[in-house]
Design an enzyme around this catalytic site. Structure first.
Site, PDB file in Angstrom:
ATOM      1  N   HIS A 489       0.829  -1.210   0.000  1.00  0.00           N
ATOM      2  CA  HIS A 489       0.000   0.000   0.000  1.00  0.00           C
ATOM      3  C   HIS A 489       0.865   1.263   0.000  1.00  0.00           C
ATOM      4  O   HIS A 489       0.691   2.149  -0.846  1.00  0.00           O
ATOM      5  CB  HIS A 489      -0.915  -0.010   1.233  1.00  0.00           C
ATOM      6  CG  HIS A 489      -1.769   1.213   1.397  1.00  0.00           C
ATOM      7  ND1 HIS A 489      -3.108   1.243   1.089  1.00  0.00           N
ATOM      8  CD2 HIS A 489      -1.472   2.472   1.834  1.00  0.00           C
ATOM      9  CE1 HIS A 489      -3.599   2.441   1.321  1.00  0.00           C
ATOM     10  NE2 HIS A 489      -2.622   3.212   1.773  1.00  0.00           N
ATOM     11  N   GLU A 490       1.792   1.330   0.942  1.00  0.00           N
ATOM     12  CA  GLU A 490       2.628   2.533   1.047  1.00  0.00           C
ATOM     13  C   GLU A 490       3.535   2.683  -0.170  1.00  0.00           C
ATOM     14  O   GLU A 490       3.808   3.797  -0.624  1.00  0.00           O
ATOM     15  CB  GLU A 490       3.454   2.492   2.335  1.00  0.00           C
ATOM     16  CG  GLU A 490       2.631   2.462   3.620  1.00  0.00           C
ATOM     17  CD  GLU A 490       1.646   3.620   3.744  1.00  0.00           C
ATOM     18  OE1 GLU A 490       1.876   4.691   3.139  1.00  0.00           O
ATOM     19  OE2 GLU A 490       0.628   3.454   4.447  1.00  0.00           O
ATOM     20  N   HIS A 493       1.845   4.620  -2.860  1.00  0.00           N
ATOM     21  CA  HIS A 493       1.999   6.072  -2.718  1.00  0.00           C
ATOM     22  C   HIS A 493       3.355   6.521  -3.269  1.00  0.00           C
ATOM     23  O   HIS A 493       3.458   7.543  -3.967  1.00  0.00           O
ATOM     24  CB  HIS A 493       1.908   6.473  -1.243  1.00  0.00           C
ATOM     25  CG  HIS A 493       0.526   6.473  -0.682  1.00  0.00           C
ATOM     26  ND1 HIS A 493      -0.533   7.104  -1.290  1.00  0.00           N
ATOM     27  CD2 HIS A 493       0.022   5.941   0.465  1.00  0.00           C
ATOM     28  CE1 HIS A 493      -1.622   6.958  -0.564  1.00  0.00           C
ATOM     29  NE2 HIS A 493      -1.317   6.246   0.511  1.00  0.00           N
ATOM     30  N   HIS A 496       3.432   6.632  -6.981  1.00  0.00           N
ATOM     31  CA  HIS A 496       2.669   7.792  -7.443  1.00  0.00           C
ATOM     32  C   HIS A 496       3.569   9.033  -7.407  1.00  0.00           C
ATOM     33  O   HIS A 496       3.582   9.843  -8.345  1.00  0.00           O
ATOM     34  CB  HIS A 496       1.447   7.992  -6.554  1.00  0.00           C
ATOM     35  CG  HIS A 496       0.395   8.882  -7.127  1.00  0.00           C
ATOM     36  ND1 HIS A 496      -0.764   9.201  -6.462  1.00  0.00           N
ATOM     37  CD2 HIS A 496       0.318   9.544  -8.309  1.00  0.00           C
ATOM     38  CE1 HIS A 496      -1.500   9.991  -7.213  1.00  0.00           C
ATOM     39  NE2 HIS A 496      -0.864  10.226  -8.330  1.00  0.00           N
TER      40      HIS A 496
END
Length: 711
Positions: A489-490, A493, A496
């Site tokens: 998940h991290e 980020h 991105h």
């Protein structure tokens, strides 16, 4: 959790206030460095930890930050540079250069503010944390003053009023100009001088209240040890005649321990309650001062949802559709509690996390201890590296740090390298537990990417913060399935941030509306739960045996157990957030509102003399926007099913995903990037990835996607 997306300072220059480190980089293709090594080895237990080389520098390579006092020097330089840029902006005729100057101004302040925003939370040295917090406040004060600077705003307004010039600008430059003006407007630039000063003071007050409230959410509560039965005292930290309760102990199998932790940790604190009430009232006062009905209306104007009415409609519709499934989940948990604890069988809020996990384990034989040996940290990092390589042509390499560059000896620095474009940026991995480190998984943008005036591209720099156990003499760091999913998940980020290569740092990477910013990270959770992906890296750290497909299948299926109740809890949190930031004065106390909302939107009873809202840290960074997790999950579900479910390694689709979504950061209207139309065919063509521009279509799809879960 995305730390970088929060907007403590709603300023014309504050949207991108995410800071930058001094580590530079030239434009064009970056050559491969001979100091890079494979990413898995960097997290190998056999590697020497904390090694650093070369001359001494400061945090993130910023020379001034070799000591706490350096924050003052860095701050002074940033403020001096900002004054020069303000003068330049006010004397420049309408044209694209105005937008560039505004972005430079934002970037100049970000060099200190966002770096300090991370350091004040994570640095183990109190002197560094204190100096960083002071720098945040001082830069924030300057931002608010600039935010109400009429002459500065007028230079931008003249540009926006010149139709000929505006028509000549590219779409990204036009959008950035409009975003700067939008932030001026929501901060009260249209008010008279006295009211503008009031708005500045309110913003500074809100910043201070946010810091105070956030600190209070993590503080433990103490209780006389004699109040608790002797046989459960060992579960809590002893301090003389007192016991410290620092969390909910949600995974503890002893019902009495969970009950005690819940009632003690959530016991109301008068100072924290007063801080929350003052924070909510101040936000409302600011919103009404600048022309909004509520803080929620002000906070949501720049999001995909646009307004609180749409959010409320979304949450109520979702809650209605979850209701029956949630009740069935609660009935299953109650039966399990009756089975394990027949003397006290009523289901209570402290039971939900534990008994849902018991049900999963019983039904699918899910024991985290069986999975951990297959998920060593090094193997998981190699798995991410392999996925990014196949999907995006990107590799992760460990790079040795200089003395003073990192704040703890176990930090790892990763270079993100594209097979054709070269070095894209850096990720600092703050993965391991240490004293006084916040227990939260988080992504921080330390420096955003942008095209510099000399044509070079400023490389993005981010930090990923996790709370993983250290390796031992006999084993490397081993992750539970939940830890592995959080890592993915991290890293979503981080990618991105690395791939949101916009011209302007104001909109780079994760600097976009909150209800879009979580989409790439939640999408990565789908990859983490796909056997085709997991099979590439999950190996037993001793034997090298691959994780059996049946175990992955059971793990994925187990996540559907009690999924409705889990989601219902998130709906409750999101509704509570909307009410707190809705019409003021509030009709009842925040605790009475909590009780009423919990019973209506959750279903388990409120526990007297508790105040969960005082531990709701997301009220700071996600004020009026907590719904973003739910909406982003719906969008991520649609993207996965239409783009990657068929083949999670589809390079053409990965490139399309980068080009159409990640690359724009906040430089393109999010709704144009995430509203997915029906697949045009069953072909494997990238053209399956289509978009529409009507938000109501997303609302129709969003509840469907949420209810489908991760199947």
């Amino acid at each position: 959790m995305l730390a970088g997306c929060r907007r403590v300072l709603p300023a014309a220059l504050g949207r991108a206030l995410r800071g930058r480190a001094a580590a530079g980089g030239s434009g064009g293709r970056r050559a491969v460095s001979t100091s890079w090594c494979p990413v898995g080895a960097a997290f190998d237990v056999k590697q020497q930890r904390g090694s650093a080389a070369g001359r001494e520098t400061g945090l993130f390579g910023v020379p001034e930050l070799s000591c706490p006092e350096g924050f003052q020097e860095a701050q002074d330089k940033a403020l001096q540079e900002s004054e020069q840029l303000v003068q330049k902006a006010c004397s420049t005729p309408p044209g694209p250069e105005i937008v560039m100057i505004f972005d430079q101004l934002s970037d100049a302040l970000c060099r200190v503010a966002d770096l300090a925003d991370f350091v004040k939370i994570a640095h183990p040295d109190f002197a560094f944390r204190e100096a960083a917090e002071e720098a945040c406040r001082n830069i924030g004060t300057m931002v608010e003053k600039l935010n109400t600077d009429v002459e500065l705003c007028q230079s931008l307004r003249q540009l926006l009023a010149d139709e000929v010039v505006m028509d000549s600008l590219d779409p990204e430059t036009r959008r950035v100009a409009e975003l700067f003006m939008f932030d001026f407007e929501i901060s009260g630039i249209h008010l008279d001088e006295e009211k503008r000063k009031k708005a500045v003071n309110l913003n500074i007050k809100i910043l201070d209240l946010c810091n105070e409230f956030l600190t209070g959410t993590h503080l433990p509560n103490k209780i006389d040890k004699h109040v608790l039965p002797e046989h459960i005292r060992y579960n809590f930290t002893a301090e003389g005649n007192y016991l410290q309760v620092a969390g909910l102990h949600a995974d503890c199998p002893d019902d009495l321990v969970r009950e005690a932790a819940y009632k003690i940790f959530l016991y109301p604190n008068a100072e924290q309650l007063s801080c929350l009430e003052e924070l909510l009232a101040s936000r409302n006062s600011l919103a009404q001062l600048v022309g909004y009905n509520t803080f929620a209306h002000r906070a949501l104007q720049g999001t995909m949802a646009k307004n609180p009415e749409t959010v409320t409609q979304f949450l109520e519709k979702l809650s209605d559709q979850l209701s029956q499934r949630t009740q069935k989940d609660f009935e299953m948990m109650t039966k399990m509690k009756v089975k394990l604890n027949p003397q006290n069988s009523k289901l209570m809020p402290w039971d939900h996390p534990y008994y849902s996990s018991v049900l999963r384990a019983e039904r699918y034989n899910i024991d985290p201890g069986l999975y951990c040996p297959f998920f060593s940290l090094g193997a998981c990092m190699e798995g991410l590296n392999s996925l990014f390589s196949q999907l995006l042509g990107i590799s992760l390499y460990a790079e040795q740090t200089q003395r003073g560059e990192v704040w703890s000896e176990d930090i790892r620095k990763l270079a993100v390298v594209h097979e054709n474009e070269g070095l894209l940026g850096y990720i600092y991995c703050d993965f391991f537990q240490r004293p006084n480190k916040p227990h939260q998984d988080c992504h921080f943008t330390v420096r955003g990417g942008r095209l510099r005036e000399n044509g070079e591209y400023q490389l993005p720099v981010v930090v990923l913060m996790l709370s993983l156990p250290h390796s031992t003499r006999s084993a490397p760091t081993l992750l539970s399935p939940g830890m592995m999913e959080n890592l993915f998940h991290e890293m979503g980020h981080a990618m991105h941030s690395m791939l949101g290569r916009t011209r302007y740092q104001h909109v780079t990477g994760t600097r976009c509306p909150t209800d879009f910013a979580e989409v790439p990270s939640i999408l990565m959770e789908y990859f983490a739960n796909d056997y085709r992906v997991v099979n590439q890296f999950a190996r037993h750290y001793k034997t090298g045996q691959p994780l059996p497909k049946s175990m992955v299948s059971r793990l994925c299926e187990s996540k559907k157990v009690c999924a409705a109740a889990d989601m219902q809890l998130q709906v409750f949190y999101a509704v509570l957030d909307q009410i707190y930031h809705g019409k003021h004065p509030l009709k009842r106390s925040t605790t009475e509102i909590l009780k009423e909302t919990q019973e209506k939107f959750y279903g388990l009873p409120y526990v007297p003399n508790t105040a969960w809202q005082l531990r709701f840290s997301h009220l700071v960074g996600y004020g009026a926007k907590y719904y973003s997790y739910l909406m982003s999950r719906a969008v991520a579900s649609m993207v996965w099913k239409q783009c990657f479910a068929q083949d999670p390694f589809d390079r053409a689709m990965g490139e399309r995903y980068r080009r159409e979504m990640l690359a724009h950061g906040g430089g393109k209207e999010p709704i144009l990037m995430v509203q997915v139309a029906k697949p045009c065919s069953h072909s494997r063509s990238p053209d399956r990835f289509l978009f529409t521009d009507r938000f109501h279509q997303t609302l129709k799809l969003v509840d469907f996607a949420l209810l489908q879960g991760k199947s």
